[in-house]
Design an enzyme around this catalytic site. Structure first.
Site, PDB file in Angstrom:
ATOM      1  N   HIS A  21    -137.556  20.633  28.699  1.00 29.96           N
ATOM      2  CA  HIS A  21    -137.013  21.911  28.217  1.00 29.96           C
ATOM      3  C   HIS A  21    -136.412  21.740  26.822  1.00 29.96           C
ATOM      4  O   HIS A  21    -136.700  22.516  25.906  1.00 29.96           O
ATOM      5  CB  HIS A  21    -135.947  22.407  29.202  1.00 29.96           C
ATOM      6  CG  HIS A  21    -135.300  23.691  28.808  1.00 29.96           C
ATOM      7  ND1 HIS A  21    -135.733  24.920  29.259  1.00 29.96           N
ATOM      8  CD2 HIS A  21    -134.245  23.960  27.982  1.00 29.96           C
ATOM      9  CE1 HIS A  21    -134.982  25.875  28.743  1.00 29.96           C
ATOM     10  NE2 HIS A  21    -134.073  25.312  27.967  1.00 29.96           N
ATOM     11  N   GLU A  22    -135.574  20.721  26.673  1.00 27.44           N
ATOM     12  CA  GLU A  22    -134.936  20.487  25.371  1.00 27.44           C
ATOM     13  C   GLU A  22    -135.957  20.047  24.329  1.00 27.44           C
ATOM     14  O   GLU A  22    -135.810  20.356  23.143  1.00 27.44           O
ATOM     15  CB  GLU A  22    -133.831  19.438  25.517  1.00 27.44           C
ATOM     16  CG  GLU A  22    -132.682  19.848  26.427  1.00 27.44           C
ATOM     17  CD  GLU A  22    -132.009  21.131  25.970  1.00 27.44           C
ATOM     18  OE1 GLU A  22    -131.982  21.414  24.743  1.00 27.44           O
ATOM     19  OE2 GLU A  22    -131.498  21.875  26.828  1.00 27.44           O
ATOM     20  N   HIS A  25    -137.306  23.081  22.615  1.00 27.47           N
ATOM     21  CA  HIS A  25    -136.426  23.570  21.545  1.00 27.47           C
ATOM     22  C   HIS A  25    -136.555  22.687  20.300  1.00 27.47           C
ATOM     23  O   HIS A  25    -136.597  23.186  19.169  1.00 27.47           O
ATOM     24  CB  HIS A  25    -134.968  23.559  22.017  1.00 27.47           C
ATOM     25  CG  HIS A  25    -134.663  24.568  23.086  1.00 27.47           C
ATOM     26  ND1 HIS A  25    -134.992  25.900  22.975  1.00 27.47           N
ATOM     27  CD2 HIS A  25    -134.042  24.438  24.285  1.00 27.47           C
ATOM     28  CE1 HIS A  25    -134.590  26.551  24.056  1.00 27.47           C
ATOM     29  NE2 HIS A  25    -134.021  25.679  24.875  1.00 27.47           N
TER      30      HIS A  25
END
Length: 355
Positions: A21-22, A25
């Site tokens: 998920h990170e 980003h």
């Protein structure tokens, strides 16, 4: 495999899902020209770190996630590479990238699990139990169940779930018959004991479901997407049940509960291969779950950031002013504390259930 090993696998899977998920980003920020201060795999004390260009890369002690810290993310910055200095579309892409990476990971895991499939069961009716009154329902052999009470049937495994949501009331069905969609209203289907095709007894609705479609590459991709949509619906139905009172906070699982579920799935499997397949299937469900939950318009989540971005855009168009960043920070902080409180309660309940 031992229980301890399954626990370790569960922790690593959960950590990888958060780290992916990170990573979403991070990649989006880099592509959009935003300065990333630190990209960390894991949480807690740093085991290793290295500065490369403008970014510090870290590996931390606890493998339970990670984070991507960007310039201008938490407060206003005059740096032209700061997040708050970017336009609407770049910020939207960066905020949504984490959830989309989880979605992509879920899709990839499902496709890998389907890679060796020879065929897929469809929801086509191949026959009826002797006790079943076919004429009273309007159903015919060869009908493919398409919708049940407005919910699309993506997989054969959807049938039990969607029928169970009927609460004993007649069903509105849509079936594919001779290539056309046919609507059947107020169909009476009762769950009880019927005679199976092999002569044994089973609990169900009297329908024999049994057609198989060959697993070509196109069909594998199709059923991968169907399964992904099915996972999204499971999250939606779970939220609807939570808000309607049909489910309670006790039915919610946190990290401890998810690791426990992965462990139980592994232990219930007969072989190591079956265990890994079942665990990866559950990991795909969790990945899609993280995608959907993170896109909800709740402050402190990615969906909340997107919501504030939309509000700011509207305010700029109407009043030529944005909402001060400090107010967004206050709202995010309050909601973050509330979410952490809920997570603490859920985690304590999960730990209690283990013992």
């Amino acid at each position: 495999m031992s229980t301890i090993l399954y626990v370790v696998v569960g922790i690593l899977i959960f950590g990888v899902l958060i780290a992916v998920h990170e990573l979403g980003h991070f990649v989006a920020a880099k592509l959009c020209g935003v300065r990333v201060l630190e990209f960390s795999i894991g949480m807690g004390p740093a085991l290793w770190s290295s500065d490369k260009g403008e970014t510090q890369y870290s590996i931390r002690l606890f493998p339970i996630g990670g984070y991507c810290a960007m310039e201008g993310e938490e407060e206003e910055s005059d740096d032209p590479t700061a997040l708050n200095r970017q336009g609407f579309w770049k910020q939207l892409i960066i905020f949504a990238a984490g959830a989309l990476m989880n979605l992509l990971m879920g899709i990839v895991l499902i496709f890998l699990l389907y890679a060796g499939a020879k065929g897929f069961y469809t929801a086509e009716i191949s026959g009826f139990a002797p006790e079943f009154s076919q004429e009273a329902t309007g159903l015919q052999e060869g009908d493919e169940l398409w919708k049940i009470n407005g919910e699309r049937v993506y997989l054969r495994s959807d049938l039990d779930l969607l029928f169970s949501l009927g609460d004993g009331k007649p069903f509105d069905l849509v079936v594919i018959r001779d290539g056309e969609k046919v609507t059947l209203k107020n169909v009476e289907l009762t769950r009880r004991t019927y005679t199976a095709q092999d002569g044994s007894s089973y609990g169900g609705y009297g329908l024999y479901i049994g057609d198989v479609v060959p697993a070509t590459l196109a069909v594998k991709l199709q059923y991968t997407w169907y399964n992904t949509l099915d996972f999204v619906r499971i999250v939606r139905l779970s939220l609807e049940m939570l808000f309607s009172g049909k489910a309670t906070m006790k039915d919610i699982s946190g990290p401890v509960g998810l690791v426990s579920a992965i462990t139980q799935v592994g232990e219930a499997s007969e072989t190591v291969k079956e265990a890994m397949e079942n665990i990866l299937y559950l990991a795909a469900l969790i990945a899609v779950n993280l995608c959907v939950m993170n896109l909800l318009p709740i402050p402190a989540l990615d969906g909340g950031r997107i919501a504030f971005l939309l509000i700011d855009t509207v305010c700029m168009a109407l009043f030529r002013r944005k909402i001060p960043a400090k107010y967004e920070a206050y709202v995010n902080m309050v909601c973050l504390v509330a979410l952490l409180g809920v997570m603490l309660v859920v985690t304590l309940h999960d730990v209690y259930m283990l013992f």
